[in-house]
Design a protein around this motif. Structure first.
Motif, PDB file in Angstrom:
ATOM      1  N   PRO A  44      34.548  81.093 184.706  1.00 40.27           N
ATOM      2  CA  PRO A  44      34.850  81.301 186.127  1.00 40.27           C
ATOM      3  C   PRO A  44      35.683  80.166 186.734  1.00 40.27           C
ATOM      4  O   PRO A  44      35.287  79.547 187.731  1.00 40.27           O
ATOM      5  N   ILE A  45      36.834  79.917 186.150  1.00 35.31           N
ATOM      6  CA  ILE A  45      37.754  78.913 186.688  1.00 35.31           C
ATOM      7  C   ILE A  45      38.572  79.569 187.792  1.00 35.31           C
ATOM      8  O   ILE A  45      39.142  80.646 187.566  1.00 35.31           O
ATOM      9  N   PRO A  46      38.656  78.977 188.956  1.00 36.47           N
ATOM     10  CA  PRO A  46      39.419  79.588 190.043  1.00 36.47           C
ATOM     11  C   PRO A  46      40.838  79.958 189.616  1.00 36.47           C
ATOM     12  O   PRO A  46      41.575  79.132 189.072  1.00 36.47           O
ATOM     13  N   GLY A  47      41.184  81.222 189.820  1.00 40.75           N
ATOM     14  CA  GLY A  47      42.523  81.709 189.530  1.00 40.75           C
ATOM     15  C   GLY A  47      42.764  82.143 188.107  1.00 40.75           C
ATOM     16  O   GLY A  47      43.807  82.752 187.810  1.00 40.75           O
ATOM     17  N   LEU A  48      41.813  81.874 187.197  1.00 39.91           N
ATOM     18  CA  LEU A  48      42.052  82.190 185.783  1.00 39.91           C
ATOM     19  C   LEU A  48      42.140  83.694 185.545  1.00 39.91           C
ATOM     20  O   LEU A  48      43.091  84.173 184.916  1.00 39.91           O
ATOM     21  N   ALA A  49      41.175  84.448 186.020  1.00 39.98           N
ATOM     22  CA  ALA A  49      41.194  85.898 185.798  1.00 39.98           C
ATOM     23  C   ALA A  49      42.425  86.528 186.426  1.00 39.98           C
ATOM     24  O   ALA A  49      43.058  87.419 185.830  1.00 39.98           O
ATOM     25  N   GLU A  50      42.807  86.058 187.621  1.00 42.61           N
ATOM     26  CA  GLU A  50      43.970  86.613 188.313  1.00 42.61           C
ATOM     27  C   GLU A  50      45.271  86.291 187.578  1.00 42.61           C
ATOM     28  O   GLU A  50      46.271  86.998 187.726  1.00 42.61           O
ATOM     29  N   ALA A  51      45.252  85.235 186.757  1.00 41.37           N
ATOM     30  CA  ALA A  51      46.453  84.846 186.003  1.00 41.37           C
ATOM     31  C   ALA A  51      46.662  85.705 184.767  1.00 41.37           C
ATOM     32  O   ALA A  51      47.665  85.541 184.064  1.00 41.37           O
ATOM     33  N   ASP A  52      45.735  86.638 184.499  1.00 42.62           N
ATOM     34  CA  ASP A  52      45.837  87.530 183.339  1.00 42.62           C
ATOM     35  C   ASP A  52      46.073  86.720 182.067  1.00 42.62           C
ATOM     36  O   ASP A  52      47.095  86.847 181.405  1.00 42.62           O
ATOM     37  N   PRO A  53      45.098  85.872 181.698  1.00 52.58           N
ATOM     38  CA  PRO A  53      45.307  84.995 180.543  1.00 52.58           C
ATOM     39  C   PRO A  53      45.282  85.755 179.228  1.00 52.58           C
ATOM     40  O   PRO A  53      44.751  86.860 179.136  1.00 52.58           O
TER      41      PRO A  53
END
Length: 509
Positions: free
Chosen positions: A169-178
């Motif tokens: 749950p790192i802020p912005g990680l999921a939204e960055a589509d890693p």
């Protein structure tokens, strides 16, 4: 509503009546396939349920494609170590050709070539998502088109649904589509800049693979003080040194605290990714606010970010709560691979999903044990089948350069387990067999001996091609061969396996 009543309601809504077989296997990866095949060989009627591809993670997004991506750089590095051969290496790797070969080895991401292995054994393949209903040995299968039916097993249900990459749950990680292991092993191009989160086997292997395939900048971020933290300390140190020699930036004791992907541009079609890094001992590590004061730390910009920080069991939609197990968790099992906490002795779990040893070969081993338990097979002494290897000798190989090949306990783990051990080490490159393979062969070979029994409980080998060294150590541990007896297992000359002789000499035999 009671579990049985809930199951009845679902069954009444199903568009196909219950179909009974002897064994139902949920998941057709390597572990599931082996349970199904071995039970079918014993004459049982078996149905296997798979929602993706027969062959599972390892065949299409794990072991096979990752090692295919690793191999070209490994071969090139081996040639460069040999005078005469090194002069013939005049060009760079061809990523397009590497990806083409990868596609061929994964069957074009089709399981057409894998299904016949099951059907030839008489196993029935059902495409869809399997879910426990709450009634003993009942599995509801939902097909891609929404069609549902209930399968009923007379003997057992085996869960072999595997695991998936953990996205922290790192802020912005999921939204960055890693990227995860699937995205990376199925890549169609080499990113110019790559950030890898995680210094375990997956992160380390893919970081070096993409660097050697042509990524100009690779940064590996690991929160612990060393790479491959579960192995002997020298292993992680040697891999780190090799990575830095390859031009990989290794950030140990570091974590990502924020990730942000910007708008696409001409150079980065998916948009550049900015990863903010901070000391792993900072506020987040203590459980403070997700960003804390570290959000303004050092920033690394890349084209892609690969997440390789661990695995999560693929049990979220399996219906575990219906049988009294915590949903989304690993399934705890006993030494017969029976699910702990489920009455009736009918539910088993094998492979990654049971959390014992997240390795393909161990899942296949567990599968053989489960099949023998279900079919009532006994050994020559009349003893029923049970899982022994998971608590004794788990072999593992990290396919970096140098390779890290190990089995059993590290010295630290052995001492923490209360064993009185003695460990000895020698240089892997110190034998004649290593010298003929090329210049600058390095690495370490180490054995851990339980002094009370005078048997090996662990072994680690680092260096080129050490994967072929580990099975001998596995046999020595499983068979509890006394070190005095090992002295009479004469290694061939000139082979790298001569390090066994040097290790025993160092031990004092």
């Amino acid at each position: 509503m009671a579990p049985d009543t809930q199951a009845d309601t679902r069954a009444q809504g199903a568009r196909a009546q219950g179909a009974q077989v002897d064994v139902i296997v949920i998941g057709a990866g390597p572990a599931g396939e082996n349970v199904a095949g071995r039970c079918a060989d014993a004459g049982l009627a078996v149905t296997i349920v798979e929602r993706e591809l027969v062959g599972g993670e390892c065949s299409y997004w794990g072991c096979i494609p990752s090692k295919t991506l690793i191999r070209p750089g490994e071969v090139l590095a081996a040639a460069r170590r040999v005078p005469g051969a090194a002069a013939a290496v005049t060009g760079a790797l061809d990523p397009a050709a590497v990806f083409t070969r990868r596609d061929r080895l994964v069957g074009g991401f089709s399981d057409d070539s894998q299904v016949p292995w099951l059907t030839d054994k008489g196993v029935t393949l059902v495409r869809g998502t399997g879910r426990l209903t709450g009634r003993p040995r009942h599995v509801e299968v939902t097909a891609a088109d929404g069609d549902r039916r209930v399968l009923i097993a007379s003997r057992a249900v085996v869960v072999a649904t595997g695991s998936r990459a953990t996205v922290p749950p790192i802020p912005g990680l999921a939204e960055a589509d890693p990227w995860d292991n699937r995205s990376a092993t199925a890549a169609r191009s080499v990113p110019r800049r790559l950030v890898v989160l995680g210094g375990g086997a997956v992160g380390a292997e893919l970081a070096q693979a993409f660097r050697r395939l042509g990524s100009a900048e690779v940064t590996l971020v690991e929160g612990s003080p060393r790479l491959l933290a579960r192995e002997e300390e020298f292993a992680g140190e040697q891999v780190r040194a090799a990575f830095e020699a390859d031009g990989i930036t290794v950030r140990l004791g570091t974590r990502a605290v924020e990730v942000r992907r910007s708008r696409p541009d001409s150079a980065t079609p998916r948009g550049p990714v900015t990863v903010t890094l901070a000391d792993a001992a900072g506020p987040d590590a203590r459980g403070d606010d997700a960003r804390g004061d570290d959000a303004g730390g050092e920033a690394v910009v890349a084209d892609e970010i690969l997440v390789a920080v661990g695995r999560t069991p693929a049990t979220g939609d399996l219906g575990l709560a219906a049988v009294g197990l915590p949903p989304g968790k690993f399934i705890e099992v006993d030494d017969r691979l029976l699910a702990v906490g489920v009455d009736g002795g009918w539910l088993y779990a094998v492979g990654d999903v049971c959390g014992r040893a997240l390795l393909t070969h161990m899942g296949k081993y567990q599968a053989r044990i489960v099949a023998d338990v279900i079919t009532g097979r006994r050994d020559a002494a009349g003893e029923p089948a049970r899982d022994v290897a998971d608590g004794l000798a788990i072999p593992r190989v990290t396919f970096t350069d140098p390779q890290v090949s190990a089995v059993g306990l590290t010295e630290r783990a052995a001492r923490e387990a209360g064993l009185a051990v003695r460990a000895v080490s020698v240089a892997t490159g110190g034998v004649a067999g290593a010298s003929v393979r090329g210049e600058g062969i390095t690495g370490t070979s180490k054995i851990v001996v339980d002094e009370s029994r005078r048997v090996l409980v662990g072994a680690t080998f680092t260096g080129p091609d050490t994967q072929e060294m580990v099975h001998a150590a596995t046999i020595a541990i499983v068979a509890a061969v006394p070190v005095e007896r090992l002295w009479h297992a004469v290694p061939s000359f000139p082979t790298v396996s001569e390090v066994w002789l040097r290790l025993l000499e160092e031990y004092g035999l």
